[in-house]
Design a protein around this motif. Structure first.
Motif, PDB file in Angstrom:
ATOM      1  N   ALA A  28     -18.069 -14.773 -16.401  1.00 31.64           N
ATOM      2  CA  ALA A  28     -18.902 -13.573 -16.502  1.00 31.64           C
ATOM      3  C   ALA A  28     -19.040 -12.854 -15.158  1.00 31.64           C
ATOM      4  O   ALA A  28     -19.384 -11.670 -15.127  1.00 31.64           O
ATOM      5  N   ASP A  29     -18.746 -13.532 -14.049  1.00 35.84           N
ATOM      6  CA  ASP A  29     -18.874 -12.933 -12.713  1.00 35.84           C
ATOM      7  C   ASP A  29     -17.608 -12.196 -12.264  1.00 35.84           C
ATOM      8  O   ASP A  29     -17.630 -11.490 -11.256  1.00 35.84           O
ATOM      9  N   LEU A  30     -16.518 -12.373 -12.973  1.00 34.01           N
ATOM     10  CA  LEU A  30     -15.230 -11.847 -12.498  1.00 34.01           C
ATOM     11  C   LEU A  30     -15.193 -10.332 -12.404  1.00 34.01           C
ATOM     12  O   LEU A  30     -14.593  -9.782 -11.472  1.00 34.01           O
ATOM     13  N   ASP A  31     -15.833  -9.621 -13.327  1.00 34.42           N
ATOM     14  CA  ASP A  31     -15.853  -8.160 -13.251  1.00 34.42           C
ATOM     15  C   ASP A  31     -16.628  -7.696 -12.018  1.00 34.42           C
ATOM     16  O   ASP A  31     -16.229  -6.736 -11.359  1.00 34.42           O
ATOM     17  N   PHE A  32     -17.740  -8.377 -11.707  1.00 31.34           N
ATOM     18  CA  PHE A  32     -18.509  -8.041 -10.508  1.00 31.34           C
ATOM     19  C   PHE A  32     -17.653  -8.225  -9.252  1.00 31.34           C
ATOM     20  O   PHE A  32     -17.615  -7.357  -8.378  1.00 31.34           O
ATOM     21  N   VAL A  33     -16.951  -9.347  -9.165  1.00 31.25           N
ATOM     22  CA  VAL A  33     -16.112  -9.610  -7.991  1.00 31.25           C
ATOM     23  C   VAL A  33     -14.995  -8.579  -7.900  1.00 31.25           C
ATOM     24  O   VAL A  33     -14.714  -8.045  -6.817  1.00 31.25           O
ATOM     25  N   ALA A  34     -14.375  -8.258  -9.017  1.00 35.16           N
ATOM     26  CA  ALA A  34     -13.309  -7.247  -9.013  1.00 35.16           C
ATOM     27  C   ALA A  34     -13.853  -5.891  -8.570  1.00 35.16           C
ATOM     28  O   ALA A  34     -13.176  -5.149  -7.841  1.00 35.16           O
ATOM     29  N   ALA A  35     -15.079  -5.562  -8.965  1.00 36.40           N
ATOM     30  CA  ALA A  35     -15.694  -4.303  -8.527  1.00 36.40           C
ATOM     31  C   ALA A  35     -15.951  -4.318  -7.020  1.00 36.40           C
ATOM     32  O   ALA A  35     -15.727  -3.306  -6.340  1.00 36.40           O
ATOM     33  N   LEU A  36     -16.421  -5.439  -6.481  1.00 39.06           N
ATOM     34  CA  LEU A  36     -16.577  -5.549  -5.018  1.00 39.06           C
ATOM     35  C   LEU A  36     -15.241  -5.307  -4.341  1.00 39.06           C
ATOM     36  O   LEU A  36     -15.155  -4.593  -3.334  1.00 39.06           O
ATOM     37  N   ASN A  37     -14.197  -5.923  -4.886  1.00 39.38           N
ATOM     38  CA  ASN A  37     -12.867  -5.821  -4.293  1.00 39.38           C
ATOM     39  C   ASN A  37     -12.236  -4.446  -4.455  1.00 39.38           C
ATOM     40  O   ASN A  37     -11.209  -4.164  -3.838  1.00 39.38           O
ATOM     41  N   ALA A  38     -12.831  -3.598  -5.267  1.00 40.24           N
ATOM     42  CA  ALA A  38     -12.338  -2.230  -5.449  1.00 40.24           C
ATOM     43  C   ALA A  38     -13.107  -1.230  -4.587  1.00 40.24           C
ATOM     44  O   ALA A  38     -12.783  -0.041  -4.592  1.00 40.24           O
ATOM     45  N   ASP A  39     -14.090  -1.692  -3.847  1.00 42.31           N
ATOM     46  CA  ASP A  39     -14.908  -0.816  -2.995  1.00 42.31           C
ATOM     47  C   ASP A  39     -14.270  -0.727  -1.608  1.00 42.31           C
ATOM     48  O   ASP A  39     -14.225  -1.722  -0.879  1.00 42.31           O
ATOM     49  N   PRO A  40     -13.783   0.453  -1.208  1.00 40.31           N
ATOM     50  CA  PRO A  40     -13.119   0.578   0.088  1.00 40.31           C
ATOM     51  C   PRO A  40     -14.001   0.177   1.274  1.00 40.31           C
ATOM     52  O   PRO A  40     -13.502  -0.367   2.262  1.00 40.31           O
ATOM     53  N   GLU A  41     -15.294   0.427   1.175  1.00 35.64           N
ATOM     54  CA  GLU A  41     -16.194   0.049   2.266  1.00 35.64           C
ATOM     55  C   GLU A  41     -16.279  -1.473   2.400  1.00 35.64           C
ATOM     56  O   GLU A  41     -16.215  -2.016   3.502  1.00 35.64           O
ATOM     57  N   VAL A  42     -16.397  -2.160   1.290  1.00 34.48           N
ATOM     58  CA  VAL A  42     -16.464  -3.626   1.298  1.00 34.48           C
ATOM     59  C   VAL A  42     -15.143  -4.216   1.775  1.00 34.48           C
ATOM     60  O   VAL A  42     -15.108  -5.196   2.527  1.00 34.48           O
ATOM     61  N   MET A  43     -14.035  -3.629   1.382  1.00 31.96           N
ATOM     62  CA  MET A  43     -12.710  -4.191   1.647  1.00 31.96           C
ATOM     63  C   MET A  43     -12.091  -3.753   2.972  1.00 31.96           C
ATOM     64  O   MET A  43     -11.009  -4.219   3.320  1.00 31.96           O
ATOM     65  N   ARG A  44     -12.756  -2.904   3.697  1.00 26.27           N
ATOM     66  CA  ARG A  44     -12.196  -2.333   4.930  1.00 26.27           C
ATOM     67  C   ARG A  44     -11.544  -3.382   5.827  1.00 26.27           C
ATOM     68  O   ARG A  44     -10.456  -3.178   6.352  1.00 26.27           O
ATOM     69  N   TYR A  45     -12.206  -4.509   6.020  1.00 22.62           N
ATOM     70  CA  TYR A  45     -11.700  -5.545   6.926  1.00 22.62           C
ATOM     71  C   TYR A  45     -11.083  -6.731   6.195  1.00 22.62           C
ATOM     72  O   TYR A  45     -10.841  -7.772   6.797  1.00 22.62           O
ATOM     73  N   ILE A  46     -10.836  -6.574   4.890  1.00 20.05           N
ATOM     74  CA  ILE A  46     -10.371  -7.730   4.113  1.00 20.05           C
ATOM     75  C   ILE A  46      -8.957  -7.528   3.592  1.00 20.05           C
ATOM     76  O   ILE A  46      -8.057  -8.304   3.898  1.00 20.05           O
ATOM     77  N   ALA A  47      -8.766  -6.519   2.772  1.00 18.47           N
ATOM     78  CA  ALA A  47      -7.452  -6.265   2.168  1.00 18.47           C
ATOM     79  C   ALA A  47      -7.437  -4.856   1.603  1.00 18.47           C
ATOM     80  O   ALA A  47      -8.484  -4.225   1.452  1.00 18.47           O
ATOM     81  N   ALA A  48      -6.258  -4.392   1.280  1.00 18.72           N
ATOM     82  CA  ALA A  48      -6.118  -3.057   0.707  1.00 18.72           C
ATOM     83  C   ALA A  48      -6.713  -3.024  -0.695  1.00 18.72           C
ATOM     84  O   ALA A  48      -6.504  -3.941  -1.493  1.00 18.72           O
ATOM     85  N   VAL A  49      -7.451  -1.970  -0.983  1.00 11.63           N
ATOM     86  CA  VAL A  49      -7.945  -1.756  -2.344  1.00 11.63           C
ATOM     87  C   VAL A  49      -6.721  -1.566  -3.230  1.00 11.63           C
ATOM     88  O   VAL A  49      -5.775  -0.869  -2.874  1.00 11.63           O
ATOM     89  N   GLY A  50      -6.733  -2.211  -4.372  1.00 17.63           N
ATOM     90  CA  GLY A  50      -5.594  -2.142  -5.281  1.00 17.63           C
ATOM     91  C   GLY A  50      -4.640  -3.310  -5.137  1.00 17.63           C
ATOM     92  O   GLY A  50      -3.723  -3.462  -5.947  1.00 17.63           O
ATOM     93  N   ASP A  51      -4.843  -4.165  -4.144  1.00 19.31           N
ATOM     94  CA  ASP A  51      -4.028  -5.369  -3.988  1.00 19.31           C
ATOM     95  C   ASP A  51      -4.205  -6.216  -5.250  1.00 19.31           C
ATOM     96  O   ASP A  51      -5.331  -6.567  -5.604  1.00 19.31           O
ATOM     97  N   PRO A  52      -3.124  -6.539  -5.953  1.00 21.34           N
ATOM     98  CA  PRO A  52      -3.249  -7.300  -7.202  1.00 21.34           C
ATOM     99  C   PRO A  52      -4.004  -8.632  -7.034  1.00 21.34           C
ATOM    100  O   PRO A  52      -4.692  -9.071  -7.944  1.00 21.34           O
ATOM    101  N   ALA A  53      -3.902  -9.249  -5.880  1.00 23.72           N
ATOM    102  CA  ALA A  53      -4.608 -10.517  -5.643  1.00 23.72           C
ATOM    103  C   ALA A  53      -6.116 -10.332  -5.671  1.00 23.72           C
ATOM    104  O   ALA A  53      -6.859 -11.289  -5.874  1.00 23.72           O
ATOM    105  N   MET A  54      -6.579  -9.101  -5.474  1.00 20.33           N
ATOM    106  CA  MET A  54      -8.015  -8.831  -5.429  1.00 20.33           C
ATOM    107  C   MET A  54      -8.552  -8.300  -6.751  1.00 20.33           C
ATOM    108  O   MET A  54      -9.749  -8.109  -6.911  1.00 20.33           O
TER     109      MET A  54
END
Length: 177
Positions: free
Chosen positions: A18-44
């Protein structure tokens, strides 16, 4: 099964489907992902997250979704205690919070609680943080918790525009705050 962990302000609940959609939404936020990985990276994306979320639960390692104790319906972010490479003695702290919750001490509180679990329950000899060298908030968090620089022979790239990551180590002598 991972245990539920808690502090005075937050609950760390083992990640569920049930948490996977929340995590995927975090991983789609450019501000959150700035120092982590490119938004749209399939692994995220949701499937990439689902594929690695439950791999190490039998070892006591995995991910926890973080909630305010006053509102268990809206996640703040997540923390993880995950393998760092193939060495069973090496575990890495992972964390990500929605930008609206930054600067309120939730990450520090959640990571601190996760470290106590790792050191006291799992008896890990150390924990690592791998982060972007320009991520001031993560660098500050590592310093506040007592992590020390831990250079590696292996270059790990991190960030939307990949750069070599920096590593920090905290040994079990850690005293919980």
């Amino acid at each position: 099964m991972l245990p539920q962990l808690e502090t005075e302000r937050i609950l760390l609940k083992p990640r569920s489907d049930a948490d996977l959609d929340f995590v995927a939404a975090l991983n789609a936020d450019p501000e959150v992902m700035r120092y982590i990985a490119a938004v749209g990276d399939p692994a995220m994306g949701r499937e990439g997250v689902a594929g690695r979320s439950f791999l190490h639960v039998e070892r006591g390692l995995g991910y926890w979704t973080v909630f305010a104790r006053t509102d268990e319906s809206n996640p703040l972010g997540y923390v993880g205690l995950i393998p760092d490479g193939d060495d069973p003695e090496q575990a890495q702290i992972s964390y990500r919070f929605a930008a609206r919750h930054w600067g309120r001490g939730f990450a520090r509180e959640a990571v601190d609680r996760l470290l106590r679990y790792g050191f006291e329950t799992l008896e890990l000899p150390e924990a690592l943080i791998v982060t972007h060298p320009q991520n001031a908030a993560s660098l500050q968090l590592a310093a506040r918790l007592g992590f020390e620089s831990a250079p590696s022979e292996t270059e790990i790239l991190i960030g939307a525009t990949p750069v070599p990551a920096v590593r920090f180590r905290l040994r079990r002598v850690y005293i919980a705050t």
